[in-house]
Enzyme design. Structure first.
Site, PDB file in Angstrom:
ATOM      1  N   GLU B  76       0.731  -1.173  -0.408  1.00 26.63           N
ATOM      2  CA  GLU B  76      -0.169   0.212  -0.466  1.00 26.63           C
ATOM      3  C   GLU B  76       0.801   1.142  -0.081  1.00 26.63           C
ATOM      4  O   GLU B  76       0.673   2.147  -0.812  1.00 26.63           O
ATOM      5  CB  GLU B  76      -1.099   0.060   1.258  1.00 26.63           C
ATOM      6  CG  GLU B  76      -2.146  -0.867   1.210  1.00 26.63           C
ATOM      7  CD  GLU B  76      -2.092  -2.108   0.724  1.00 26.63           C
ATOM      8  OE1 GLU B  76      -1.859  -2.962   1.328  1.00 26.63           O
ATOM      9  OE2 GLU B  76      -3.069  -2.734   1.086  1.00 26.63           O
ATOM     10  N   HIS B 145     -10.139  -4.851  10.722  1.00 29.98           N
ATOM     11  CA  HIS B 145     -10.939  -4.960   9.589  1.00 29.98           C
ATOM     12  C   HIS B 145     -12.671  -3.793   9.253  1.00 29.98           C
ATOM     13  O   HIS B 145     -12.897  -4.338   8.415  1.00 29.98           O
ATOM     14  CB  HIS B 145     -11.140  -6.312   8.797  1.00 29.98           C
ATOM     15  CG  HIS B 145      -9.937  -6.403   7.629  1.00 29.98           C
ATOM     16  ND1 HIS B 145      -9.148  -7.636   9.461  1.00 29.98           N
ATOM     17  CD2 HIS B 145      -9.729  -6.728   7.108  1.00 29.98           C
ATOM     18  CE1 HIS B 145      -8.067  -7.918   8.410  1.00 29.98           C
ATOM     19  NE2 HIS B 145      -8.600  -7.769   7.075  1.00 29.98           N
TER      20      HIS B 145
END
Lengths: 374, 346
Positions: B76, B145
Site C-alpha cells: 500500500e 477490518h
C-alpha cells in the site's frame, strides 16, 4: 584571455579519502558500465564549475543567515555534494523529471530555480519559490517535485512520475534520489518491486554521504553496498565527488531506461561538509580530521578546477572571474531575501485546493473567518 | 408535505428508473470517467483480473486493458506513493484501498504527499487523485477490518472527504471526485454495495455529478434533525418511519461530504427543528458527530436548540467478532429512536 578549447579526454575517478577507495565503476548485474573515459568540453567545464560554485556559495550564505536567525526551522545543506546534482543534470535534460528528499537546495537550482527565489524561500518571503509557504524542504520547479520532508516517501512518488512518463509515451524518465539513511526504508523496496514489474523508466540514485544524520552507514545498514540493494535491479556505484563520473553514470543509466529495460540503480559516494542540518554541528559522530581530509583531497569543485587548469582548459583569472560573479549573485540574492517582505496575511489560507471556488476557512477562533482562494 | 417512504428507498425520485445497486453505480461512474478522460486510470489490489475484491471494478480491465487498470502487489505505501506521483506528473489516478483499514500503511502518502502539496508549493503542484475503497464496519470481519476513517481523514486540510450513502450519491460523488483537481478520499461501504436504488434519467446522464460539500435533506421534518452519513442514513430513515407513527417527524440530513462539512444545511435544519441528533458508525471520541456538535455550538443554530445536541455512534471498543457482540457495537435503529425520544423529552 583566449585559450584553445580542445576536446579533452579525462580519466574518471582517481582519488581516495576516508574509508573507501573507488578506482573504477562497481557494477551489479551489468555486463558493462559507463565509459571509464569521458570528454569534457571547455564550455561544459565552465558551466559545471559555475553551477557547483553557485551551489557552494549559496549554501554557505544560508549557513550565515541561519546563524543570524534570519533563516529558521530545518536547513539541510548540500555543500560537498555539488558534483551529484550538477553531474546528474549533465546526464539528463530539463524535460526529464527529478525528485529528491530534503537536502534539496542544489537540485532546486539545477532544475531551473534561481538563487534569489531559493534564498527568499529560506527566509520565508513572498518572493520565495514557494511564496514563503514551503520553506527549505518544499521547493518545486517544472519537472522537479521537491523537496520532500518524509524520509523515503519521495521514492514511490518518483516511480509514479516515471509511470506517467511511460503511460504518456513521452520518452522521458524520472530520477528518484534518496540517501544512505533512507535506503533501508520498506517503501523503497516496494518501489523497486513495482518499477521492475512494470518496467518503469526510473533511475534510483542513492546519495551515500556516509551518514544518516548521526548514524554511520556501518551502524544503520546490514549491507552498505547500496548499489546492490535493488537485488534484481542492475546497479552501479561511482565516485560522487567527480562531476564527470556522475555525468557519465547518469547518461549510461538514462540510456538504459530509455531503451525500455526498466529501472536502474546508481550509488554515488559523496560527502557533506555540514552536519545533517544546521542544528547538527556534525562532529560528534565523525572527526574534524575526516572532514578536512575530504575537503583537501576530494572537494568536487577543486577537483574540477585542477583538471581544467592542468589541461589548459581555463585560466586562473577566468575562474576567479566566475567566483566573483557568483559571489555577487549570491550577495544580490541574499539582499533580496532579507529585504523582500513576508507573505501577506491574505495568503495564509490560499492554495488549499486547485481550480476551486473561494471558500471559508476557520481561523483560530470561531469568529475568525478567513478565505481560501486557489 | 410528508415523505412517502417506498419499499425501494428511491430517495424521492418519482420518475421511473432502473434499480441500480451501489456497486454498479460506482462501476458505471468509473467506466464513464475512464472513457471520458484518457488520463484517468485505476490501480489497486485485484482491481484488474479479479474484477475487484468486491467486484466494484468488474469488466473494466477487459474493456480498458493493462495500461489503465493496474493490479498492484500488496504494498500500500508503495502504490499509494506511485499513484500520488502519477498525479503530480499529470495523470488522474484512482487509487483503490481494498479496505480503508489498509490505508493506514499508506497514510503518510495520502496526507503528507497528496493533501499538503498544493499548499506547500503555493499552488504550483496540484494533485488530482481519488483514493477510494470500503470504509467502516462490515459483517463479521472483526477488529482490524472494521474501522471508520471519516474522522481521521476529515481532520486534514487539503483533502476532500466524501461518504456516499445510496447509488445516486455513489455515482454523482465519484464522478465529481474524479473530475476534481484535488485529492479526494472516497469512503464507500461494503454492506451498501448490493443495495439497489432507483435512479432517475437525470442521474444516469454522463455528466451528472453530485457537488462535493453539499449535504442533502433526504426527508423533511419539523421536530428534530438527524444528521448522518453512509449506511447510517438508511437507519435514520427507518427510525424516522417508526417515529412518524408516534407523531414525531424527523428531518434526515445525508451529509454526503465529510469535508468540507455543509454547516449551512445542518444549521438551517436545526434552526427549524430546534433539536439535533447525529448518527455515525465510527467511534465517538473526536468523531464526525463531535465536530457537528461543536460547529452548531459555535454558530447561529445554538440559539435555536431546545435541548443539547447528542451523538449516536459506534461503541467505543475494537469491533468484536461474535454476531451478538458485533450487533451491539454499532448504532441500531432502536438507539436512534431512543435518542430522539430522550432529546425530545418523550
Amino acid at each position: 584571455t583566449l585559450l584553445p578549447s580542445p576536446l579533452l579526454i579525462m580519466v574518471a575517478s582517481s582519488r581516495s579519502y576516508a574509508d573507501f577507495t573507488p578506482e573504477k565503476v562497481d557494477l551489479h548485474r551489468l555486463e558493462e558500465g559507463p565509459p571509464l573515459t569521458a570528454t569534457l568540453t571547455r564550455e561544459e567545464g565552465l558551466k559545471y564549475y559555475r553551477t557547483m560554485q553557485t551551489i557552494r556559495r549559496m549554501e554557505l550564505k544560508a549557513d550565515q543567515l541561519y546563524k543570524q536567525k534570519i533563516i529558521r526551522g530545518f536547513c539541510h545543506l548540500y555543500d560537498g555534494q555539488e558534483a551529484c546534482a550538477v553531474g546528474i543534470e549533465g546526464g539528463i535534460t530539463l524535460s526529464d523529471h527529478l525528485i529528491t528528499a530534503y537536502r534539496a537546495h542544489g537540485y532546486t537550482l539545477t532544475r531551473g530555480g534561481t538563487v534569489r527565489e531559493i534564498m527568499a524561500e529560506l527566509t520565508g518571503r513572498r518572493g520565495g519559490i514557494a511564496k514563503g509557504k514551503g520553506g527549505s524542504m518544499h521547493m518545486y520547479t517544472k519537472n522537479f517535485y521537491g523537496g520532500n520532508g518524509i524520509v523515503g516517501a519521495q521514492v514511490p512518488l518518483g516511480a509514479g512520475v516515471a509511470l506517467a512518463c511511460k503511460y504518456l509515451g513521452n520518452d522521458q524518465l524520472c530520477v528518484s534520489l534518496y540517501g544512505d539513511g533512507a535506503a533501508n526504508q520498506g517503501q523503497i523496496f516496494e518501489t523497486y518491486n513495482m518499477s521492475s514489474l512494470w518496467k518503469l523508466p526510473i533511475i534510483f540514485i542513492c546519495e551515500n554521504n556516509q551518514y544518516g544524520m548521526g548514524t554511520s552507514v556501518e551502524r544503520s545498514s546490514a549491507s552498505t553496498e547500496y548499489y546492490k540493494r535493488g537485488d534484481y535491479i542492475p546497479g552501479l556505484r561511482v565516485d560522487g565527488m567527480d562531476v564527470l563520473c556522475v555525468r557519465e553514470a547518469t547518461k549510461f543509466a538514462a540510456d538504459h531506461c530509455r531503451s525500455g529495460k526498466g529501472p536502474i540503480l546508481m550509488e554515488l559516494q559523496t560527502y557533506r561538509y555540514h552536519g545533517h542540518s544546521m542544528s547538527d554541528p556534525g562532529v560528534s559522530y565523525r572527526t574534524r580530521e575526516e572532514i578536512q581530509e575530504v575537503r583537501s583531497k576530494s572537494d568536487p569543485i577543486s577537483m574540477l578546477k585542477d583538471r581544467m587548469l592542468s589541461n589548459n582548459m581555463a585560466s586562473i583569472e577566468e575562474l576567479k572571474e566566475i567566483d566573483i560573479a557568483v559571489r555577487k549573485e549570491i550577495e544580490d540574492a541574499a539582499q533580496f531575501a532579507t529585504t523582500d517582505p513576508e507573505p501577506p496575511l491574505d495568503d495564509l489560507c490560499s492554495h488549499i485546493f486547485a481550480n476551486d471556488q473561494p471558500f471559508e476557512v476557520r481561523g483560530a477562533t470561531p469568529w475568525t473567518k478567513l478565505t481560501s482562494t486557489s | 408535505w410528508k415523505f412517502l417512504p417506498s419499499p425501494q428507498r428511491n430517495s424521492g425520485a418519482l420518475l421511473a428508473g432502473r434499480p441500480v445497486n451501489v456497486r454498479d453505480a460506482l462501476n458505471q461512474a468509473m467506466d464513464e470517467e475512464l472513457e471520458r478522460d484518457e488520463r484517468v486510470f485505476l490501480l489497486g489490489e485485484e482491481v484488474a483480473q479479479y474484477d475487484g475484491a468486491y467486484k466494484v471494478s468488474r469488466g473494466l480491465w477487459k474493456k480498458y486493458g493493462d495500461k489503465r487498470i493496474i493490479d498492484t502487489p500488496i504494498t500500500e505505501m508503495g502504490f499509494a506513493g506511485i499513484a500520488v506521483g502519477a498525479a503530480f506528473a499529470g495523470l488522474r489516478p484512482i487509487c483503490e484501498f481494498m479496505t480503508w483499514n489498509f490505508s493506514m500503511q499508506a497514510i503518510d502518502q495520502v496526507i503528507n504527499s497528496a493533501a499538503k502539496t498544493y499548499y506547500m508549493s503555493a499552488g504550483a503542484q496540484p494533485v488530482p487523485i481519488v483514493f477510494r475503497g470500503p470504509n467502516g464496519s462490515s459483517a463479521g470481519v472483526a477488529a482490524q477490518h472494521s474501522q471508520c476513517f471519516a474522522a481521521w481523514y476529515g481532520h486534514c486540510p487539503g483533502l476532500k472527504v466524501v461518504s456516499p450513502w445510496n447509488s445516486e450519491d455513489a455515482r454523482g460523488l465519484l464522478k465529481a471526485a474524479i473530475r476534481d483537481d484535488n485529492p479526494v478520499v472516497f469512503l464507500e461501504n461494503e454492506l451498501m454495495y448490493g443495495v439497489p436504488f432507483d435512479l432517475s434519467e437525470d442521474v444516469l446522464q454522463k455528466d451528472f455529478v453530485v457537488p462535493i460539500g453539499k449535504a442533502k435533506v433526504e426527508r423533511r421534518g419539523t421536530h428534530i434533525t438527524l444528521v448522518s452519513h453512509s449506511r447510517c442514513v438508511g437507519f435514520c430513515l427507518d427510525a424516522a418511519s417508526v417515529l412518524a407513527k408516534e407523531g414525531v417527524e424527523c428531518e434526515v440530513v445525508n451529509l454526503r461530504t465529510i469535508r468540507p462539512l455543509d454547516v449551512d444545511t445542518i444549521e438551517a435544519s436545526v434552526m427549524k427543528t430546534g433539536h439535533l441528533v447525529t448518527v455515525e458508525g465510527g467511534w465517538p471520541q473526536y468523531g464526525v458527530g463531535a465536530e457537528i456538535c461543536a460547529r452548531v455550538m459555535e454558530g447561529p443554530a445554538f440559539n435555536y436548540l431546545d435541548a443539547p445536541a447528542v451523538r449516536v455512534t459506534g461503541v467505543d471498543i475494537p469491533m468484536p467478532y461474535a454476531k451478538i457482540l458485533e450487533d451491539h457495537s454499532v448504532p441500531q435503529i432502536k438507539d436512534i429512536i431512543f435518542s430522539v425520544k430522550k432529546v425530545l423529552n418523550m
